[in-house]
Design a protein around this motif. Structure first.
Motif: not given
Length: 205
Positions: A170-178
């Motif tokens: 699990x990545x502990x960050x917020x991302x822009x999603x496709x």
């Protein structure tokens, strides 16, 4: 509208593999949108990777932002979790330069923007959830160049990356999603994360 300038004050003497992929991504996206990307305050021994140096939008700069924009300080916006207000599309009229101090992408977050804040740069927030550096620049560009309010940008928080039937992280960050709901990440990043995860498992054996 002319593209903006995005600056990361790189506070480390070296460049880790994660940051290298993020910086290459920022430079490529800046090139595509007619923007500029600087790394500033670089250590004298800092070596710019060839893949990054080859991108025309990128500039390596030994000087700090305070020196670069001594006479245009009011046109520099510091992306700061402690800023007084959220970044908004109208900030495109107020600022030409958007400054990232290295806090974004740290887990747990470290207040590495404090020195820049103390120098009097006006701050804006990008929301309550930590972002990787390339995501922070991407979101800033979407707001000030794409005129998209922060709340309307599609995000995915803490995505799980599945490497196979048995391995995931699990990545502990917020991302822009496709459109299909996947996090936008630098090319090669998933492979690097898997490699680091495998290395961690090997260390425990």
């Amino acid at each position: 509208m002319a593209g903006k300038t995005y600056i990361v004050e790189h506070l480390d003497e070296e460049l880790g593999p994660w940051s290298e992929l993020e910086y290459i991504t920022i430079a490529r996206e800046s090139q595509e949108t007619g923007s500029k990307f600087f790394l500033s305050s670089l250590h004298p021994q800092f070596k710019v990777p060839d893949a990054l140096a080859a991108i025309p939008s990128f500039t390596a700069e030994r000087r700090g932002v305070e020196e670069l924009y001594a006479d245009k300080k009011s046109r520099v916006c510091l992306l700061d979790p402690q800023g007084k207000s959220d970044l908004a599309p109208e900030d495109a009229d107020n600022f030409d330069v958007f400054l990232f101090g290295g806090i974004l992408g740290d887990d747990p977050p470290r207040d590495r923007t404090s020195e820049l804040r103390a120098k009097g740069f006006e701050g804006r927030r990008l929301g309550p959830v930590q972002m990787t550096t390339d995501t922070a620049v991407r979101v800033t560009r979407l707001v000030v160049e794409g005129k998209t309010p922060l709340k309307d940008i599609p995000y995915v928080d803490f995505p799980e990356l599945k490497f196979n039937e048995y391995e995931s992280t699990e990545m502990p960050f917020r991302y822009v999603k496709t459109e299909d709901g996947k996090p936008i990440m630098p090319e090669g990043m998933v492979e690097l994360i898997k490699k680091d995860a495998d290395k961690g498992i090997d260390d425990m054996l």
